[in-house]
Write a protein that holds these residues in place. Structure first.
Motif, PDB file in Angstrom:
ATOM      1  N   MET A  61     -48.528  -7.851 -11.226  1.00  0.00           N
ATOM      2  CA  MET A  61     -49.754  -8.439 -11.772  1.00  0.00           C
ATOM      3  C   MET A  61     -50.934  -8.246 -10.818  1.00  0.00           C
ATOM      4  SD  MET A  61     -50.721  -9.951 -14.499  1.00  0.00           S
ATOM      5  CE  MET A  61     -52.143 -10.834 -15.107  1.00  0.00           C
ATOM      6  N   GLU A  62     -50.667  -8.409  -9.512  1.00  0.00           N
ATOM      7  CA  GLU A  62     -51.734  -8.210  -8.535  1.00  0.00           C
ATOM      8  C   GLU A  62     -52.176  -6.754  -8.507  1.00  0.00           C
ATOM      9  OE1 GLU A  62     -50.213  -9.602  -4.871  1.00  0.00           O
ATOM     10  OE2 GLU A  62     -50.277 -11.726  -5.418  1.00  0.00           O
ATOM     11  N   MET A  63     -51.214  -5.839  -8.625  1.00  0.00           N
ATOM     12  CA  MET A  63     -51.539  -4.419  -8.649  1.00  0.00           C
ATOM     13  C   MET A  63     -52.401  -4.072  -9.853  1.00  0.00           C
ATOM     14  SD  MET A  63     -50.233  -3.073  -5.968  1.00  0.00           S
ATOM     15  CE  MET A  63     -48.948  -3.331  -4.748  1.00  0.00           C
ATOM     16  N   LEU A  64     -52.063  -4.633 -11.003  1.00  0.00           N
ATOM     17  CA  LEU A  64     -52.841  -4.375 -12.219  1.00  0.00           C
ATOM     18  C   LEU A  64     -54.258  -4.898 -12.078  1.00  0.00           C
ATOM     19  CD1 LEU A  64     -52.921  -3.307 -15.104  1.00  0.00           C
ATOM     20  CD2 LEU A  64     -52.085  -5.543 -15.880  1.00  0.00           C
ATOM     21  N   ALA A  65     -54.416  -6.081 -11.477  1.00  0.00           N
ATOM     22  CA  ALA A  65     -55.751  -6.652 -11.274  1.00  0.00           C
ATOM     23  C   ALA A  65     -56.586  -5.767 -10.349  1.00  0.00           C
ATOM     24  CB  ALA A  65     -55.625  -8.064 -10.708  1.00  0.00           C
ATOM     25  N   ASN A 116     -63.623  -2.104   5.852  1.00  0.00           N
ATOM     26  CA  ASN A 116     -62.774  -0.965   5.497  1.00  0.00           C
ATOM     27  C   ASN A 116     -61.939  -0.509   6.689  1.00  0.00           C
ATOM     28  OD1 ASN A 116     -61.767   1.053   3.823  1.00  0.00           O
ATOM     29  ND2 ASN A 116     -63.371   2.501   4.380  1.00  0.00           N
ATOM     30  N   CYS A 117     -62.523  -0.515   7.880  1.00  0.00           N
ATOM     31  CA  CYS A 117     -61.764  -0.150   9.094  1.00  0.00           C
ATOM     32  C   CYS A 117     -60.628  -1.140   9.342  1.00  0.00           C
ATOM     33  CB  CYS A 117     -62.697  -0.097  10.298  1.00  0.00           C
ATOM     34  SG  CYS A 117     -63.858   1.288  10.280  1.00  0.00           S
ATOM     35  N   ILE A 118     -60.915  -2.426   9.134  1.00  0.00           N
ATOM     36  CA  ILE A 118     -59.872  -3.445   9.312  1.00  0.00           C
ATOM     37  C   ILE A 118     -58.744  -3.250   8.302  1.00  0.00           C
ATOM     38  CG2 ILE A 118     -59.389  -5.922   9.191  1.00  0.00           C
ATOM     39  CD1 ILE A 118     -62.215  -6.413  10.211  1.00  0.00           C
ATOM     40  N   SER A 119     -59.105  -2.953   7.056  1.00  0.00           N
ATOM     41  CA  SER A 119     -58.077  -2.758   6.024  1.00  0.00           C
ATOM     42  C   SER A 119     -57.236  -1.512   6.311  1.00  0.00           C
ATOM     43  CB  SER A 119     -58.729  -2.645   4.641  1.00  0.00           C
ATOM     44  OG  SER A 119     -59.504  -1.457   4.542  1.00  0.00           O
ATOM     45  N   PHE A 168     -48.744  -2.968   8.395  1.00  0.00           N
ATOM     46  CA  PHE A 168     -47.781  -3.700   7.574  1.00  0.00           C
ATOM     47  C   PHE A 168     -47.207  -2.748   6.521  1.00  0.00           C
ATOM     48  CE2 PHE A 168     -50.850  -6.777   9.143  1.00  0.00           C
ATOM     49  CZ  PHE A 168     -50.004  -7.720   9.742  1.00  0.00           C
ATOM     50  N   VAL A 169     -46.030  -2.247   6.796  1.00  0.00           N
ATOM     51  CA  VAL A 169     -45.415  -1.249   5.923  1.00  0.00           C
ATOM     52  C   VAL A 169     -45.032  -1.852   4.572  1.00  0.00           C
ATOM     53  CG1 VAL A 169     -43.509   0.402   5.712  1.00  0.00           C
ATOM     54  CG2 VAL A 169     -44.550  -0.038   7.956  1.00  0.00           C
ATOM     55  N   GLU A 170     -44.586  -3.115   4.578  1.00  0.00           N
ATOM     56  CA  GLU A 170     -44.117  -3.714   3.333  1.00  0.00           C
ATOM     57  C   GLU A 170     -45.241  -3.964   2.336  1.00  0.00           C
ATOM     58  OE1 GLU A 170     -44.658  -6.968   6.461  1.00  0.00           O
ATOM     59  OE2 GLU A 170     -43.830  -4.943   6.313  1.00  0.00           O
ATOM     60  N   PHE A 171     -46.498  -4.048   2.839  1.00  0.00           N
ATOM     61  CA  PHE A 171     -47.642  -4.246   1.953  1.00  0.00           C
ATOM     62  C   PHE A 171     -48.519  -2.991   1.892  1.00  0.00           C
ATOM     63  CE2 PHE A 171     -46.708  -8.517   3.701  1.00  0.00           C
ATOM     64  CZ  PHE A 171     -46.373  -9.146   2.521  1.00  0.00           C
ATOM     65  N   ARG A 172     -47.927  -1.830   2.186  1.00  0.00           N
ATOM     66  CA  ARG A 172     -48.727  -0.613   2.314  1.00  0.00           C
ATOM     67  C   ARG A 172     -49.395  -0.228   0.997  1.00  0.00           C
ATOM     68  NH1 ARG A 172     -46.536   4.153   5.947  1.00  0.00           N
ATOM     69  NH2 ARG A 172     -47.150   2.549   7.453  1.00  0.00           N
ATOM     70  N   LEU A 173     -48.689  -0.316  -0.131  1.00  0.00           N
ATOM     71  CA  LEU A 173     -49.277   0.068  -1.412  1.00  0.00           C
ATOM     72  C   LEU A 173     -50.387  -0.894  -1.809  1.00  0.00           C
ATOM     73  CD1 LEU A 173     -49.193   2.002  -3.789  1.00  0.00           C
ATOM     74  CD2 LEU A 173     -47.445   0.557  -4.846  1.00  0.00           C
ATOM     75  N   TRP A 174     -50.169  -2.191  -1.589  1.00  0.00           N
ATOM     76  CA  TRP A 174     -51.189  -3.191  -1.914  1.00  0.00           C
ATOM     77  C   TRP A 174     -52.422  -2.999  -1.045  1.00  0.00           C
ATOM     78  CZ3 TRP A 174     -53.468  -7.381   0.664  1.00  0.00           C
ATOM     79  CH2 TRP A 174     -54.152  -8.291  -0.153  1.00  0.00           C
ATOM     80  N   MET A 175     -52.229  -2.739   0.254  1.00  0.00           N
ATOM     81  CA  MET A 175     -53.352  -2.528   1.161  1.00  0.00           C
ATOM     82  C   MET A 175     -54.074  -1.221   0.847  1.00  0.00           C
ATOM     83  SD  MET A 175     -53.833  -5.083   3.042  1.00  0.00           S
ATOM     84  CE  MET A 175     -55.134  -4.237   3.929  1.00  0.00           C
ATOM     85  N   ARG A 176     -53.358  -0.249   0.286  1.00  0.00           N
ATOM     86  CA  ARG A 176     -54.012   0.995  -0.110  1.00  0.00           C
ATOM     87  C   ARG A 176     -55.050   0.744  -1.193  1.00  0.00           C
ATOM     88  NH1 ARG A 176     -52.409   4.537  -4.306  1.00  0.00           N
ATOM     89  NH2 ARG A 176     -53.393   6.594  -4.158  1.00  0.00           N
ATOM     90  N   TYR A 177     -54.718  -0.103  -2.163  1.00  0.00           N
ATOM     91  CA  TYR A 177     -55.686  -0.435  -3.209  1.00  0.00           C
ATOM     92  C   TYR A 177     -56.869  -1.209  -2.641  1.00  0.00           C
ATOM     93  CZ  TYR A 177     -52.675   1.131  -7.028  1.00  0.00           C
ATOM     94  OH  TYR A 177     -51.929   1.900  -7.886  1.00  0.00           O
ATOM     95  N   VAL A 178     -56.607  -2.114  -1.705  1.00  0.00           N
ATOM     96  CA  VAL A 178     -57.693  -2.874  -1.083  1.00  0.00           C
ATOM     97  C   VAL A 178     -58.615  -1.937  -0.298  1.00  0.00           C
ATOM     98  CG1 VAL A 178     -58.253  -4.685   0.583  1.00  0.00           C
ATOM     99  CG2 VAL A 178     -56.347  -4.991  -0.993  1.00  0.00           C
ATOM    100  N   THR A 179     -58.025  -0.981   0.425  1.00  0.00           N
ATOM    101  CA  THR A 179     -58.819  -0.018   1.179  1.00  0.00           C
ATOM    102  C   THR A 179     -59.679   0.838   0.256  1.00  0.00           C
ATOM    103  OG1 THR A 179     -57.105   0.076   2.889  1.00  0.00           O
ATOM    104  CG2 THR A 179     -58.699   1.873   2.846  1.00  0.00           C
ATOM    105  N   ASN A 180     -59.099   1.297  -0.846  1.00  0.00           N
ATOM    106  CA  ASN A 180     -59.877   2.074  -1.817  1.00  0.00           C
ATOM    107  C   ASN A 180     -60.994   1.234  -2.437  1.00  0.00           C
ATOM    108  OD1 ASN A 180     -58.321   4.393  -1.476  1.00  0.00           O
ATOM    109  ND2 ASN A 180     -56.866   3.812  -3.063  1.00  0.00           N
ATOM    110  N   LEU A 181     -60.700  -0.022  -2.683  1.00  0.00           N
ATOM    111  CA  LEU A 181     -61.704  -0.915  -3.261  1.00  0.00           C
ATOM    112  C   LEU A 181     -62.889  -1.084  -2.318  1.00  0.00           C
ATOM    113  CD1 LEU A 181     -62.206  -2.730  -5.760  1.00  0.00           C
ATOM    114  CD2 LEU A 181     -61.188  -4.610  -4.468  1.00  0.00           C
ATOM    115  N   LEU A 182     -62.618  -1.249  -1.029  1.00  0.00           N
ATOM    116  CA  LEU A 182     -63.690  -1.411  -0.048  1.00  0.00           C
ATOM    117  C   LEU A 182     -64.474  -0.112   0.131  1.00  0.00           C
ATOM    118  CD1 LEU A 182     -61.876  -3.572   2.652  1.00  0.00           C
ATOM    119  CD2 LEU A 182     -63.722  -4.302   1.133  1.00  0.00           C
ATOM    120  N   SER A 183     -63.783   1.019   0.093  1.00  0.00           N
ATOM    121  CA  SER A 183     -64.473   2.304   0.255  1.00  0.00           C
ATOM    122  C   SER A 183     -65.385   2.623  -0.924  1.00  0.00           C
ATOM    123  CB  SER A 183     -63.457   3.431   0.439  1.00  0.00           C
ATOM    124  OG  SER A 183     -62.668   3.598  -0.723  1.00  0.00           O
TER     125      SER A 183
END
Length: 300
Positions: free
Chosen positions: A1-5, A244-247, A254-269
Motif C-alpha cells: 500500500m505504501e509503495m502504491l501511494a 535528496n543526498c540524505i535519502s 538500509f538494505v531492507e528498505f532499499r526499494l522504499w527508499m528508492r521511491y523516496v529518492t526519486n520523489l525528492l529528485s
C-alpha cells in the motif's frame, strides 16, 4: 500500500510538473510570437523549463510509475542512456538555477561593473551560459554510462521489482568526490548570491522606511519581487538537494528498505522540477496583478 501511494505521488509529480513547465515555457517564449525581443531572464527560464520537462518525461519513460501492465526489465543500453540523460538534466537544472540567481544578483545590486556589462551584452552572455550548462553537464557525465549495467538477475522470483532496477558499480571514490565538488561549487555560488541579495534587500528596505516614499517606481518594485522569487527558488533547490543526498545515503545504508527508499529518492529528485515552474508562474502572475491594480487605483 505504501509503495502504491509513492507511485501515485510520483505520477502526480510527473503530470503536474510537465504541465507547469510547458506553461512556463509558453509564458516566456510568447514574446517571440509578437516579434518582441526576449529578456535575459526569460531566456534562462526557458532553458530551466526545458531541462525540468526533459527530466520529468525521461523519468516517466524510464521507470514503471504504476505497475498496471508488467513490462520487460530494461536492457543494458536503456539503463546506460536513461541514467546518463538523467544526470545531464539534473546538472543542467543546477547550472541554470545558478545562472538565474547570479543574473538576478547582478541586475539587482547597483553600481557594479558586471551590471554595466550585462546591460550591453546580456542576451548573448545569457544564451551562451545556458548552452554551456548543457555542454558542461554532458562532458561532466560522459564517463558514467561505463559504470551502469542492466538489472542483476537473482533467484528470488518474489522480488520482481528489485530485479528490474539498473545497477551501478565500479565508481571510484575520486570520481564521486569530483562529482560532488562540482555540486558544491554551484551551491556555493547560489548561496553567495542569495545572501548578497538578502543583505541588499534589507538595506533597501531600511532606506525606504526612512524616506517614507509612497510613490515607488514600478521597475524597483518588479526587481525586488523578482529577487524574492529567485531567493525562494534557490532555498527550495538547496533544501531539496540536501534532503535528496540524505535519502541517497539512507538508500545505501538500509538494505531492507532499499526499494522504499528508492521511491523516496526519486520523489525528492523530481520535487524541484515540479515545484519551480509553479512557483515562478504564480509569483509572476501575482506581481502582474498587483502592478495592474496599483495602476488602476492611481487612475481613479
Amino acid at each position: 500500500m505504501e509503495m502504491l501511494a509513492l507511485q501515485i505521488l510520483l505520477l502526480c509529480h510527473v503530470v503536474v510538473g510537465t504541465v507547469g513547465n510547458i506553461l512556463l515555457f509558453v509564458h516566456n517564449f510568447s514574446p517571440i510570437l509578437t516579434d518582441s525581443r526576449l529578456r535575459p531572464i526569460q531566456v534562462i527560464l526557458i532553458n530551466l523549463a526545458v531541462a525540468n520537462a526533459f527530466m520529468l518525461l525521461l523519468f516517466a519513460y524510464s521507470y514503471d510509475l504504476i505497475d498496471i501492465v508488467p513490462r520487460k526489465p530494461p536492457t543494458d543500453l536503456k539503463c546506460k542512456l536513461a541514467y546518463f540523460f538523467h544526470l545531464v538534466a539534473r546538472g543542467t537544472i543546477m547550472c541554470s538555477t545558478c545562472v538565474l540567481s547570479t543574473y538576478q544578483f547582478v541586475t539587482l545590486v547597483p553600481g557594479t561593473w558586471a551590471r554595466v556589462m550585462f546591460s550591453e551584452i546580456s542576451p548573448k552572455v545569457v544564451s551562451y551560459c545556458c548552452y554551456s550548462c548543457w555542454l558542461f553537464s554532458v562532458l561532466n557525465n560522459a564517463y558514467m554510462p561505463m559504470y551502469v549495467s542492466g538489472p542483476q538477475k537473482t533467484h528470488n522470483d518474489s522480488d520482481s521489482k528489485g530485479n528490474s532496477i539498473c545497477s551501478i558499480s565500479g565508481v571510484s571514490v575520486d570520481m564521486n568526490v569530483l562529482r560532488f565538488s562540482h555540486d558544491i561549487i554551484f551551491l556555493n555560488i547560489m548561496a553567495w548570491t542569495s545572501v548578497s541579495m538578502v543583505i541588499h534587500l534589507n538595506r533597501h528596505h531600511q532606506r525606504m522606511n526612512h524616506i517614507h516614499k509612497v510613490n515607488q517606481n514600478n521597475r524597483g518594485h518588479a526587481e525586488t519581487r523578482a529577487a524574492h522569487t529567485i531567493l525562494m527558488l534557490v532555498v527550495t533547490f538547496v533544501s531539496l538537494y540536501i534532503l535528496n543526498c540524505i535519502s541517497i545515503l539512507l538508500h545505501f545504508s538500509f538494505v531492507e528498505f532499499r526499494l522504499w527508499m528508492r521511491y523516496v529518492t526519486n520523489l525528492l529528485s523530481l520535487s524541484f522540477p515540479t515545484i519551480s515552474p509553479l512557483l515562478l508562474i504564480f509569483r509572476d502572475c501575482k506581481g502582474h496583478c498587483s502592478v495592474h491594480i496599483m495602476s488602476v487605483w492611481k487612475s481613479m
